[in-house]
Enzyme design. Structure first.
Site, short mmCIF file in Angstrom:
data_model
loop_
_atom_site.label_atom_id
_atom_site.label_comp_id
_atom_site.label_asym_id
_atom_site.label_seq_id
_atom_site.Cartn_x
_atom_site.Cartn_y
_atom_site.Cartn_z
N HIS A 87 0.82 -1.21 0.00
CA HIS A 87 0.00 0.00 0.00
C HIS A 87 0.85 1.27 0.00
CE1 HIS A 87 0.15 -0.01 4.57
NE2 HIS A 87 0.17 1.29 4.37
N ASP A 223 1.09 -7.65 2.28
CA ASP A 223 1.24 -6.22 2.01
C ASP A 223 2.71 -5.79 1.90
OD1 ASP A 223 0.84 -3.51 1.77
OD2 ASP A 223 -0.51 -3.33 3.48
N SER A 654 4.07 2.30 8.45
CA SER A 654 3.83 1.30 7.41
C SER A 654 5.12 1.00 6.70
CB SER A 654 2.82 1.82 6.40
OG SER A 654 1.54 1.47 6.82
N1 ARG Z 1 -4.50 0.68 7.49
C1 ARG Z 1 -3.21 0.62 6.88
C2 ARG Z 1 -2.55 2.01 6.93
O1 ARG Z 1 -3.02 2.85 7.63
C3 ARG Z 1 -3.29 0.07 5.51
C4 ARG Z 1 -3.96 0.91 4.48
C5 ARG Z 1 -3.99 0.36 3.10
N2 ARG Z 1 -4.96 -0.68 2.89
C6 ARG Z 1 -6.26 -0.47 2.52
N3 ARG Z 1 -7.05 -1.50 2.40
N4 ARG Z 1 -6.74 0.72 2.28
O2 ARG Z 1 -1.88 2.49 6.07
N1 GLU Z 2 -1.03 1.48 7.58
C1 GLU Z 2 -0.43 2.54 8.35
C2 GLU Z 2 0.59 3.39 7.59
O1 GLU Z 2 0.39 3.73 6.46
C3 GLU Z 2 0.16 1.96 9.55
C4 GLU Z 2 -0.95 1.58 10.40
C5 GLU Z 2 -1.05 2.49 11.57
O2 GLU Z 2 -1.51 3.62 11.47
O3 GLU Z 2 -0.64 1.97 12.61
O4 GLU Z 2 1.54 3.86 8.13
#
Ligand code: ARG
Ligand code: GLU
Length: 733
Positions: A87, A223, A654
């Site tokens: 991502h 991921d 991330s």
């Molecule tokens: N929650 C994770 C972050 O904050 C992954 C985001 C990407 N994945 C998604 N399904 N949108 O970045």
């Molecule tokens: N998916 C998040 C990022 O882009 C990390 C998840 C979080 O916020 O802990 O950094």
């Protein structure tokens, strides 16, 4: 010495009692690790602070990359190979994709160097060093300065510090405030500008589970993506060029083939973006009662439109993939955060803390410290309408209908036209915009955009006080009898912005008529009104009041440290390099709910829904699972996929490497569980868990799934006890 070095009580006992989570709140500055080294050793660290952060030798910090603006990556290969999340590389992967060559759908594995794909504007930044310069700044600041004067003074004082640090080098440096300006650090960095895409699994692996599983445990997403840093012949950063060569790193992370171990020590190194650990109850109340619910409502409305459109055609799916991901991600996070702070009773906890704070301040005769809380309360009350307006502007203009932001590109042509024409630069500016337009229209669908506009407008107006509404909205009542949809339809029907052909006609050649038409274009007028309203009515007041909050918080936080010296303080995340530590462990997030620590490929298969946009799987993965063909990466007939650990992380983490006590890579972070997302405001050691991919799944995907075993040859995969054996990979069976 900075204030957050003050730490007394070390909760060693917690680590020794079985069943008690060994999570440790905090995101630590790598330069301060020596001061918590004892703690780290007790928790299970088997290398030294010097191995992690050293100025004299290659150390782990030299393998940590700020990837683009907001993610972390790590060096895993001798020839500049780095890894981050799928991502995090998503927009690059998307930009190289088309319906004919769909890297999102099919994945991508460069067969050799010449197949690696360049990414304009993508950077990889390393921290060369950071140093506490508080003593060169804070004592020089005369008391009573306004925040603006203070910023100016800090900038002036920083200048020679920065110059000293970078003169004669290709490095850059900034001096940054920590703890609301109670301390300052200089951060010296080296930025590479030629970063190429090397490999990415198909989205069916890299984004498996999509938004349904996002922010959730148990998780089954692969991921990750691979990039390579290229440098000039001198191994220094260079502009993108075919003449560049793979960069030779200072430090490469070894990869532990044994993977993460239940209960084992874990630490994470990366660039967490921002946390709000020290907020007052007034701020938490605003987030809980106003800000989160409002932003959630806005995003829910636009997602309903976009999700539906993406389901209807492949073209829209690709066009809106990256935009949808960024809108939905924070949306879902806020929902979790809201629930989390309510369950934790964060607000009540803050209120109680503030009472104790005031009592201690009075008892110590520190009336100034006691007085700061009512001052903050008043400032939060005053800023609220502007904060709401600002959030709504951001939601509307940056995450809402794209025409509003696109229209702003033509601001110079509309507002500085006289100047441009006098200098003969109008055509050049128009040509520049024409050239840049193609990239915008590639991912733009007028109908979707218009529907988003219609969906957001009523929510926007409902929350925004009438005195802060952009003037142009008066038209809705005056000319459209309050019918917002009719107003929006009319804008799109009459604007040239909705089609590249119309814009081409309008801007080429650029003459007096084009200028007039641009100025009169309905969407440009609307956009100008939104921007002007924000810049003139909202931002100045918001900035002034935010300044007084910042000043209040500076006093409040230093008051905390003074009045509660028994507590361990860590500075809020601010996109600088940090380390958190804890252990590989599951959790019990809710009554009768137990989260195990590891997921496996069996769980991936359990979620498999053929043809589903989020839960479909590539046939090859299904076959490998059926044959249990896991190579050196499986454990007792299962293939580990993801795991949770009790590491304090946030957005920006991330792609961050999760390391064992020997500093070997055991996973890469990509998320938190839903029950954890309040940790930006309050960390709960019992509940807060970050989610990582298991390195074994990464190696399995590269080797067995993608057949890109040549990439493994660059890596240092180690196995077993210490000192570990290096395993030559790929292991061909
Ligand atoms: N929650 C994770 C972050 O904050 C992954 C985001 C990407 N994945 C998604 N399904 N949108 O970045
Ligand atoms: N998916 C998040 C990022 O882009 C990390 C998840 C979080 O916020 O802990 O950094």
């Amino acid at each position: 010495m900075t204030l957050f070095l003050l730490r007394r009580c070390i909760p060693i006992l917690l680590v020794l009692i079985p069943g008690v989570a060994s999570a440790h709140e905090g995101m630590w500055l790598p330069t301060l690790l020596k001061s918590i080294e004892g703690d780290l050793r007790t928790a299970g660290l088997r290398i030294t602070a010097e191995d992690i952060y050293s100025l004299n030798q290659g150390s782990i910090k030299d393998a940590i990359v700020l990837f683009g603006g907001g993610c972390t990556a790590e060096v895993i290969g001798e020839q500049g190979l780095i890894m981050t999340n799928h991502h995090c590389g998503f927009s690059q992967i998307q930009r190289h994709s088309s319906v004919e060559r769909d890297l999102l759908k099919d994945g991508f594995w460069a067969a050799g160097r010449s197949d690696e794909l360049g990414n304009e504007g993508l950077t990889a930044t390393f921290v060369v060093r950071m140093e506490d310069v508080t003593d060169r700044i804070v004592p020089q600041l005369t008391p009573g300065l306004s925040e603006a004067q203070l910023r100016e003074a800090v900038a002036r004082l920083s200048e020679p510090i920065v110059r000293e640090a970078v003169d004669g080098t290709h490095h850059a440096a900034v001096v940054r405030p920590f703890n609301y300006g109670n301390s300052y650090y200089i951060i010296v960095t080296e930025t590479f500008r030629d970063v190429r895409l090397v490999g990415a699994p198909p989205s069916a692996i890299g984004k498996f589970g999509g938004d349904t599983d996002n922010w959730m445990w148990p998780r089954h997403t692969g991921d990750f993506s691979l990039f390579r840093i290229y440098a000039g012949p001198d191994n220094k950063p260079a502009d993108p060029s075919p003449a560049n060569i793979p960069w030779t790193p200072r430090y490469v992370l070894p990869i532990a083939l044994d993977g993460p171990q239940e209960g084992g020590f874990a630490m994470i190194f990366g660039f967490p973006g921002s946390t709000q650990r020290y907020l007052t109850s007034y701020a938490v109340r605003h987030i809980q009662e106003v800000q989160d619910p409002m932003r959630i409502a806005m995003r829910r409305a636009s997602l309903e439109v976009i999700d539906q459109a993406m389901r209807s055609s492949d073209r829209t799916r690709i066009q809106y993939a990256a935009k949808q991901a960024s809108i939905s991600n924070a949306y879902k996070k806020w929902i979790g955060e809201l629930r989390g702070i309510k369950e934790l009773g964060t607000l009540a906890g803050k209120v109680a803390y503030e009472e104790r704070y005031i009592a201690r301040a009075r008892a110590a005769g520190k009336e100034d410290l006691a007085a700061v809380l009512p001052q903050l309360e008043a400032a939060y009350g005053q800023v609220a309408p502007y904060a709401i307006a600002r959030d709504l502007f951001v939601e509307m203009v940056f995450y809402g209908p794209e025409v509003l932001r696109f229209a702003d590109r033509f601001r110079v042509l509309v507002e500085d036209l006289d100047k441009l024409q006098a200098s003969g630069g109008a055509q050049a500016e128009a040509d520049k915009q024409l050239a840049a337009m193609a990239a915008f229209y590639k991912d733009f669908d007028v109908e979707v955009d218009k529907r988003v506009f219609k969906a957001l407008l009523p929510i926007y107006r409902e929350h925004l006080g009438p005195e802060l509404q952009p003037g142009v909205l008066d038209e809705i009542d005056k000319r459209f009898r309050g019918n917002m949809d009719a107003w929006v339809d009319d804008l799109y029907a009459r604007s040239a912005l909705v089609s590249p052909e119309k814009m081409e006609k309008l801007l080429k050649p650029f003459n007096a008529r084009s200028a007039k038409a641009l100025q009169a274009d309905p969407l440009i007028r609307v956009s100008r009104s939104f921007f002007r309203n924000f810049l003139e009515e909202v931002r100045p007041a918001h900035a002034t009041l935010s300044d007084s909050i910042e000043a209040g918080m500076r006093t409040y936080v230093s008051g905390m440290m003074e009045l509660f010296p028994e507590v361990t303080y860590w500075p809020d995340a601010n996109s600088t390099l940090r380390l958190s530590y804890g252990s590989v462990e599951g959790s019990e997030p809710r009554d009768a709910v137990v989260y195990g620590t590891f997921t496996t490929l069996d769980g991936v298969m359990d979620k498999y829904i053929p043809g589903d946009p989020e839960f479909d799987l590539p046939q090859r993965l299904i076959d490998l699972h059926a044959a249990k063909d896991y190579g050196a990466y499986g454990v007792d007939g299962t293939m580990p996929v993801c795991f949770t650990s009790s590491l304090h992380t946030t957005g920006g983490n991330s792609g961050s490497p999760v390391l064992n006590g020997h500093g070997e890579l055991i996973g890469i972070n990509f998320d938190r569980s839903w029950e954890s997302t309040m940790s930006d405001i309050q960390f709960d050691p019992a509940k807060c868990r970050n989610i990582s991919m298991d390195v074994r799944y990464i190696l399995f995907i590269i080797d067995k799934y993608a057949g890109a075993a040549h990439l493994l040859e660059e890596m240092r995969v180690v196995k077993g006890t210490h000192p570990p054996r290096t395993i030559p990979l790929p292991i061909h069976r």
